[in-house]
Scaffold this motif. Structure first.
Motif, PDB file in Angstrom:
ATOM      1  N   TYR A   1       0.849  -1.180   0.000  1.00 19.50           N
ATOM      2  CA  TYR A   1       0.000   0.000   0.000  1.00 19.50           C
ATOM      3  C   TYR A   1       0.889   1.235   0.000  1.00 19.50           C
ATOM      4  N   HIS A   2       0.438   2.278  -0.668  1.00 16.08           N
ATOM      5  CA  HIS A   2       1.196   3.528  -0.730  1.00 16.08           C
ATOM      6  C   HIS A   2       1.038   4.320   0.559  1.00 16.08           C
ATOM      7  N   GLY A   3      -0.123   4.223   1.159  1.00 13.02           N
ATOM      8  CA  GLY A   3      -0.419   4.993   2.360  1.00 13.02           C
ATOM      9  C   GLY A   3      -1.928   5.041   2.542  1.00 13.02           C
ATOM     10  N   PHE A   4      -2.407   6.158   3.094  1.00 13.57           N
ATOM     11  CA  PHE A   4      -3.851   6.280   3.231  1.00 13.57           C
ATOM     12  C   PHE A   4      -4.308   7.686   2.874  1.00 13.57           C
ATOM     13  N   ALA A   5      -5.542   7.764   2.367  1.00 10.67           N
ATOM     14  CA  ALA A   5      -6.176   9.038   2.065  1.00 10.67           C
ATOM     15  C   ALA A   5      -7.061   9.411   3.240  1.00 10.67           C
ATOM     16  N   LEU A   6      -6.989  10.668   3.648  1.00  9.58           N
ATOM     17  CA  LEU A   6      -7.759  11.153   4.782  1.00  9.58           C
ATOM     18  C   LEU A   6      -8.687  12.277   4.322  1.00  9.58           C
ATOM     19  N   ARG A   7      -9.960  12.101   4.572  1.00  8.22           N
ATOM     20  CA  ARG A   7     -10.940  13.149   4.292  1.00  8.22           C
ATOM     21  C   ARG A   7     -11.365  13.770   5.625  1.00  8.22           C
ATOM     22  N   TYR A   8     -11.484  15.096   5.638  1.00  5.87           N
ATOM     23  CA  TYR A   8     -11.942  15.748   6.860  1.00  5.87           C
ATOM     24  C   TYR A   8     -12.673  17.046   6.534  1.00  5.87           C
ATOM     25  N   ARG A   9     -13.567  17.415   7.426  1.00  4.19           N
ATOM     26  CA  ARG A   9     -14.300  18.665   7.296  1.00  4.19           C
ATOM     27  C   ARG A   9     -14.613  19.181   8.691  1.00  4.19           C
ATOM     28  N   VAL A  10     -14.594  20.494   8.820  1.00  2.00           N
ATOM     29  CA  VAL A  10     -14.871  21.136  10.103  1.00  2.00           C
ATOM     30  C   VAL A  10     -16.280  21.695  10.061  1.00  2.00           C
ATOM     31  N   GLU A  11     -17.050  21.442  11.116  1.00  2.00           N
ATOM     32  CA  GLU A  11     -18.429  21.912  11.129  1.00  2.00           C
ATOM     33  C   GLU A  11     -18.470  23.437  11.075  1.00  2.00           C
ATOM     34  N   GLY A  12     -19.497  23.940  10.443  1.00  5.18           N
ATOM     35  CA  GLY A  12     -19.656  25.379  10.324  1.00  5.18           C
ATOM     36  C   GLY A  12     -20.574  25.710   9.170  1.00  5.18           C
ATOM     37  N   GLU A  13     -20.746  26.991   8.922  1.00  6.25           N
ATOM     38  CA  GLU A  13     -21.642  27.423   7.866  1.00  6.25           C
ATOM     39  C   GLU A  13     -21.130  27.016   6.487  1.00  6.25           C
ATOM     40  N   ASN A  14     -19.823  27.052   6.321  1.00  5.10           N
ATOM     41  CA  ASN A  14     -19.236  26.762   5.003  1.00  5.10           C
ATOM     42  C   ASN A  14     -18.323  25.544   5.096  1.00  5.10           C
ATOM     43  N   GLU A  15     -18.906  24.381   5.362  1.00  4.34           N
ATOM     44  CA  GLU A  15     -18.105  23.173   5.488  1.00  4.34           C
ATOM     45  C   GLU A  15     -17.519  22.777   4.129  1.00  4.34           C
ATOM     46  N   VAL A  16     -16.207  22.571   4.092  1.00  6.74           N
ATOM     47  CA  VAL A  16     -15.523  22.143   2.873  1.00  6.74           C
ATOM     48  C   VAL A  16     -14.777  20.849   3.184  1.00  6.74           C
ATOM     49  N   GLU A  17     -15.052  19.796   2.433  1.00 12.84           N
ATOM     50  CA  GLU A  17     -14.353  18.530   2.644  1.00 12.84           C
ATOM     51  C   GLU A  17     -12.991  18.590   1.962  1.00 12.84           C
ATOM     52  N   LYS A  18     -11.956  18.260   2.709  1.00 17.41           N
ATOM     53  CA  LYS A  18     -10.592  18.282   2.192  1.00 17.41           C
ATOM     54  C   LYS A  18     -10.027  16.861   2.214  1.00 17.41           C
ATOM     55  N   THR A  19      -9.080  16.596   1.328  1.00 18.78           N
ATOM     56  CA  THR A  19      -8.444  15.280   1.261  1.00 18.78           C
ATOM     57  C   THR A  19      -6.927  15.448   1.244  1.00 18.78           C
ATOM     58  N   VAL A  20      -6.240  14.684   2.069  1.00 15.50           N
ATOM     59  CA  VAL A  20      -4.777  14.625   2.053  1.00 15.50           C
ATOM     60  C   VAL A  20      -4.372  13.161   1.976  1.00 15.50           C
ATOM     61  N   ILE A  21      -3.161  12.911   1.496  1.00 13.34           N
ATOM     62  CA  ILE A  21      -2.638  11.544   1.431  1.00 13.34           C
ATOM     63  C   ILE A  21      -1.356  11.471   2.252  1.00 13.34           C
ATOM     64  N   SER A  22      -1.282  10.482   3.122  1.00 14.93           N
ATOM     65  CA  SER A  22      -0.095  10.271   3.950  1.00 14.93           C
ATOM     66  C   SER A  22       0.562   8.955   3.573  1.00 14.93           C
ATOM     67  N   THR A  23       1.869   8.964   3.413  1.00 10.95           N
ATOM     68  CA  THR A  23       2.594   7.729   3.133  1.00 10.95           C
ATOM     69  C   THR A  23       3.065   7.067   4.430  1.00 10.95           C
ATOM     70  N   ARG A  24       2.699   7.655   5.551  1.00 16.56           N
ATOM     71  CA  ARG A  24       2.950   7.041   6.850  1.00 16.56           C
ATOM     72  C   ARG A  24       1.609   6.574   7.418  1.00 16.56           C
ATOM     73  N   LEU A  25       1.657   6.026   8.616  1.00 15.02           N
ATOM     74  CA  LEU A  25       0.421   5.566   9.242  1.00 15.02           C
ATOM     75  C   LEU A  25      -0.191   6.638  10.134  1.00 15.02           C
ATOM     76  N   HIS A  26       0.236   7.870   9.960  1.00 14.88           N
ATOM     77  CA  HIS A  26      -0.356   8.953  10.745  1.00 14.88           C
ATOM     78  C   HIS A  26      -0.227  10.254   9.977  1.00 14.88           C
ATOM     79  N   HIS A  27      -1.108  11.182  10.295  1.00  8.63           N
ATOM     80  CA  HIS A  27      -1.056  12.515   9.692  1.00  8.63           C
ATOM     81  C   HIS A  27      -1.610  13.506  10.701  1.00  8.63           C
ATOM     82  N   THR A  28      -0.923  14.643  10.868  1.00 12.61           N
ATOM     83  CA  THR A  28      -1.343  15.654  11.825  1.00 12.61           C
ATOM     84  C   THR A  28      -2.048  16.806  11.115  1.00 12.61           C
TER      85      THR A  28
END
Length: 219
Positions: A155-182
């Motif tokens: 496996y290359h790593g993992f894709a992480l999707r996240y969004r912060v609650e609020g009026e203008n929620e935008v879903e973002k995606t990052v890819i980490s080649t490690r088993l963690h992402h900050t």
């Protein structure tokens, strides 16, 4: 068409995720790979502009002809610079072949083998909080504790999707080649809830099944 040219012709979200992965890996290994600081700084700038324009244009409440034009211009600049930067990395012999493959780039030595399939396993997410930071950990279902390297073979790593609650929620995606992402948040986000989900990706950045969504309070 080369593998890298095909990457640049993918949808904006995939190009952006790939560029973020390359940028992250180059910063992590900048001394070891003897990365040209000026080249990396230029790539940082155009990538920042593309990330900003993409997020602005992803907000349905504010999307308009101007945000579309800004996004298109930013991605045109990103793709041009990204192609040049990838060529530089491939010519830089301090960057190992294995690192090129880990970043989803063509290796210098071509091997006749079948491409790895899309991941079939769902991962398990866990988080640790510290002030305005949330570190997300990925693990296999039978492993409660994440390790230093990607667990599932090839496996290359993992894709992480996240969004912060609020009026203008935008879903973002990052890819980490490690088993963690900050994830780093602004002080104005304290007390808000962030929603997270993730999936393993193979070297071609093809996603496996997504995990169930979890949430955490920022701060």
């Amino acid at each position: 068409m080369s593998k890298n040219q095909g990457t640049l012709n993918k949808p904006d979200a995939e190009v952006l995720a790939h560029a973020n992965t390359i940028d992250s890996q180059c910063h992590q290994h900048e001394p070891d790979w003897n990365i040209d600081t000026n080249r990396l700084a230029t790539f940082d700038t155009v990538l920042f502009n593309a990330n900003t324009a993409y997020q602005a244009n992803s907000d349905k409440a504010t999307k308009n002809a101007i945000t579309v034009a800004n996004k298109n211009a930013a991605f045109g600049e990103l793709k041009h610079n990204m192609g040049t930067f990838i060529n530089y990395l491939e010519l830089n012999t301090q960057v190992p072949d294995a690192a090129l493959e880990a970043m989803g780039l063509r290796p210098r030595q071509h091997h006749a083998h079948l491409p790895l399939p899309r991941p079939a396993e769902q991962l398990v997410l866990s988080v640790k909080k510290q002030h305005d930071e949330i570190t997300v950990y990925a693990a296999r279902p039978e492993q409660d504790q994440p390790t230093a390297g990607v667990g599932p073979a090839h496996y290359h790593g993992f894709a992480l999707r996240y969004r912060v609650e609020g009026e203008n929620e935008v879903e973002k995606t990052v890819i980490s080649t490690r088993l963690h992402h900050t994830l780093f948040f602004e002080r104005t986000d304290e007390g808000k809830r962030v929603f997270l989900s993730a999936a393993w990706v193979n070297p071609r950045l093809e996603e496996g099944p997504w995990s169930g969504e979890i949430s955490e309070i920022i701060g």
